[in-house]
Design an enzyme around this catalytic site. Structure first.
Site, short mmCIF file in Angstrom:
data_model
loop_
_atom_site.label_atom_id
_atom_site.label_comp_id
_atom_site.label_asym_id
_atom_site.label_seq_id
_atom_site.Cartn_x
_atom_site.Cartn_y
_atom_site.Cartn_z
N HIS A 209 0.78 -1.08 -0.01
CA HIS A 209 0.11 -0.10 -0.14
C HIS A 209 1.20 1.38 0.13
O HIS A 209 2.07 1.22 0.24
CB HIS A 209 -1.04 -0.04 1.15
CG HIS A 209 -1.99 -1.10 1.16
ND1 HIS A 209 -2.99 -1.30 1.97
CD2 HIS A 209 -2.27 -2.13 0.09
CE1 HIS A 209 -3.73 -2.48 1.87
NE2 HIS A 209 -3.18 -2.67 0.61
N GLU B 107 1.39 3.73 2.26
CA GLU B 107 2.04 4.00 3.10
C GLU B 107 3.47 3.35 3.17
O GLU B 107 4.56 3.73 3.46
CB GLU B 107 1.40 3.81 4.42
CG GLU B 107 0.06 4.72 4.40
CD GLU B 107 -1.09 3.89 4.03
OE1 GLU B 107 -1.01 3.32 2.96
OE2 GLU B 107 -2.19 4.16 4.29
N CYS C 55 -1.40 -0.97 7.52
CA CYS C 55 -0.59 -0.01 7.33
C CYS C 55 -0.30 0.68 8.66
O CYS C 55 0.84 1.38 8.62
CB CYS C 55 -1.13 0.96 6.18
SG CYS C 55 -1.21 0.29 4.61
N TRP D 48 -21.95 4.20 -36.06
CA TRP D 48 -21.47 5.44 -35.30
C TRP D 48 -22.59 6.32 -35.63
O TRP D 48 -22.80 6.95 -36.54
CB TRP D 48 -20.34 5.79 -35.51
CG TRP D 48 -18.98 4.58 -35.52
CD1 TRP D 48 -18.24 4.22 -36.66
CD2 TRP D 48 -18.69 4.00 -34.47
NE1 TRP D 48 -17.63 3.18 -36.15
CE2 TRP D 48 -18.00 2.98 -34.63
CE3 TRP D 48 -19.34 4.06 -33.01
CZ2 TRP D 48 -17.06 2.25 -33.77
CZ3 TRP D 48 -18.66 2.98 -32.09
CH2 TRP D 48 -17.61 1.96 -32.78
N LEU E 34 -15.70 -3.91 -26.91
CA LEU E 34 -15.66 -3.15 -25.49
C LEU E 34 -14.20 -3.08 -25.06
O LEU E 34 -14.31 -2.75 -23.75
CB LEU E 34 -16.50 -4.13 -24.64
CG LEU E 34 -18.04 -4.37 -24.95
CD1 LEU E 34 -18.80 -4.85 -24.10
CD2 LEU E 34 -18.63 -2.91 -25.41
#
Ligand SMILES: NC(=O)c1ccc[n+]([C@@H]2O[C@H](COP(=O)([O-])OP(=O)(O)OC[C@H]3O[C@@H](n4cnc5c(N)ncnc54)[C@H](OP(=O)(O)O)[C@@H]3O)[C@@H](O)[C@H]2O)c1
Length: 384
Positions: free
Chosen positions: A53, A55, A87, A176, A210
Site C-alpha cells: 500500500h 504508506e 498500514c 456510429w 468493448l
C-alpha cells in the site's frame, strides 16, 4: 489544525493516488507523502492488489528519515490484515510522529486506523471536513471504492449517444452516431473503469469488443453482458477470457457450458420483472467480483432499465449534430423521483457532450464549471 504546508503535501498525495486508482482497484488507490523538518523524505502510491500500500511504499523510500516525521495520506490508513499487513502497524513501527488524513475509510473491515494510531501515541490530524476541496477530490477519485464499500455495488457511469432528435440508432444503418472525438473519449472512459457493460441486444446487433483502444491502458476493463437468455455465444468478440456474463437460471445450460469453455465467467441471478436479469442482484454480483466502477454502454432497453432502477450515478450524453429519422422522442428517461442536473457540458469535435447527475426534484440546466474535485477521476476528454 492543518498547516498550509501540510495541505500542500496532501495535494501531492492526492496527485500520486491518481496514478494508482485503476491499477489498485478494487482496493483504493492511495497516495502518501512523508515529510520531516519541512522536506519531503518519501512518497508512494498503492501497488496492484497483493502489492504494498501507499504508506509502505513511502516508508520504504524514506527509510530512517521517516522517524519523527509526518505522513500525509489521501485515505485513512487501513487497520486490518488483508493480503498485506495493516498500514497502521508500518507507520507505528517506523515511529512517525504525525499522520495527516484527507478522507476517512468507510470500509468497516479496514476502518479504525485513526484510533489505532492515536493509541500508539501518534498525533492524528484530520480527516478533512466533508466539504473541503481536497477531501472532495479524494471522494471523486475513489468513487468506485467508496461505492463498493458503502453500497456493495459498483459506481455506474452510463453513456448514451443520440442524434439531435433523440434517436439512439442511426436510421441509415451506420454503426456510429457520433464523430471520432466523442468515440475517442469513450475509449478513455473504458480505460479508467474496471468494467464495460452492455445488454445482450447490443452484443447481437453490433458484436462490439468493448476494449479500450488507441489510449494508454493500465489494464483492459472487464467486458460484462447482462444476458438473461444467453444470446451471447463464444463467437462474439466480447466472449474472450475474463469476460463476465450475468444471466438467469432460465438460460439454457448448454449455452452456459459453451461460454465457460471459452473462458467466460457465467453467473446466474434471479429474473427481474421484465424477464431480464434482476438488476440489484446483478450489480451485487459485480461487486462480489471486485468490480468497483462500471462504464455502461448499452442500447435503449438496458439503459432505460438502469435509469429506472436508480442505478445510474452519472450519465454521459453524447449528442450528435445531426438529425436521425426526424421523429422527436424522449430518449433519456428521468431518474426515479427526480431529474438530471447538468454537471458539465462541452463539446467533443462536432458533437455535444453533457455530464448529468441524478438529483431529487425538477430538472435543472445549471452548469457548474468542473472543479478539481468533480474532474478528478474522469478521463481527460471533452473541452468544457
Ligand atoms: N446510441 C447508443 O448509445 C447505443 C449504445 C449501444 C447500442 N446501441 C444500439 O442499440 C441497439 C440494441 O438495443 P437494445 O436495447 O437491444 O440493447 P441493450 O440495451 O444493450 O440490450 C438489451 C437486452 O439486454 C438484456 N437484458 C438483460 N437484463 C436486462 C434488464 N434487466 N433490463 C433490460 N435489458 C436486459 C435483454 O435481453 P435478454 O432478455 O435476452 O437478456 C434486452 O433485450 C443496437 O442497434 C445498437 O447499435 C446504441
Amino acid at each position: 489544525m492543518i498547516a498550509p504546508v501540510e495541505r500542500h503535501a496532501l495535494v501531492r498525495a492526492v496527485a500520486l493516488a491518481q496514478q494508482a486508482v485503476v491499477r489498485a482497484s478494487p482496493n483504493p488507490g492511495v497516495g502518501c507523502v512523508i515529510t520531516r523538518d519541512g522536506r519531503v523524505v518519501g512518497e508512494g502510491a498503492t501497488h496492484p492488489p497483493g502489492g504494498p500500500h501507499a504508506e509502505v511504499v513511502a516508508l520504504r523510500s524514506a527509510g530512517d528519515r521517516a522517524q519523527g516525521g509526518t505522513a500525509h495520506v489521501s485515505l485513512e490508513p487501513c487497520a486490518h490484515h488483508g493480503r498485506t499487513p495493516p498500514c497502521v502497524d508500518a507507520l507505528v513501527d517506523a515511529e512517525v510522529a504525525r499522520v495527516v488524513i484527507a478522507h476517512p475509510d468507510p470500509n468497516p473491515v479496514a476502518a479504525g486506523g485513526m484510533a489505532r494510531l492515536r493509541a500508539a501515541g501518534i498525533e492524528v490530524i484530520g480527516p478533512l471536513a466533508a466539504t473541503d476541496p481536497i477531501r472532495l477530490a479524494v471522494a471523486a477519485q475513489l468513487e468506485g471504492f467508496l461505492s463498493l464499500a458503502t453500497r456493495g455495488r459498483p459506481h455506474v457511469t452510463l453513456k448514451l449517444a443520440q442524434t439531435a432528435d433523440g434517436a439512439l440508432v442511426a436510421p441509415d444503418g451506420q454503426r456510429w452516431l457520433t464523430g471520432p472525438a466523442a468515440r475517442a473519449s469513450v475509449h478513455r472512459w473504458r480505460a479508467a473503469r474496471d468494467a464495460v457493460l452492455v445488454g445482450s441486444g447490443t452484443v447481437v446487433a453490433d458484436d462490439p469488443s468493448l476494449d479500450a483502444r488507441e489510449v494508454v491502458v493500465v489494464r483492459q476493463p472487464r467486458p460484462v453482458v447482462f444476458d438473461a437468455r444467453l444470446r451471447t455465444t463464444p463467437a462474439h468478440r466480447v466472449a474472450r477470457a475474463g469476460a463476465l456474463v450475468i444471466t438467469t437460471s432460465r438460460a439454457p445450460v448448454d449455452r452456459a457450458g459453451a461460454l465457460r469453455a471459452a473462458g467466460v465467467e457465467v453467473v446466474a441471478v434471479g429474473a427481474g420483472e421484465g424477464g431480464g436479469v434482476a438488476l440489484d442482484e446483478a450489480f451485487a454480483a459485480l461487486g462480489r467480483a471486485g468490480i468497483a466502477s462500471v462504464f455502461a454502454e448499452p442500447g435503449a432497453s438496458l439503459a432505460a432499465a438502469l435509469v429506472a432502477g436508480g442505478l445510474v450515478d452519472r450519465l454521459v450524453l453524447h449528442v450528435a449534430a445531426h438529425l436521425g429519422d426526424g421523429q422527436p422522442r424522449r430518449a433519456v428517461p428521468s431518474p426515479p423521483g427526480g431529474a438530471w442536473r447538468t454537471e458539465r457540458s462541452g463539446g467533443a469535435g462536432r458533437d455535444a457532450v453533457l455530464h448529468l447527475v441524478p438529483v431529487p426534484g425538477p430538472a435543472t440546466t445549471e452548469v457548474s464549471e468542473p472543479t478539481s474535485a468533480t474532474a478528478a477521476n474522469r478521463p481527460v476528454e471533452e473541452h468544457a
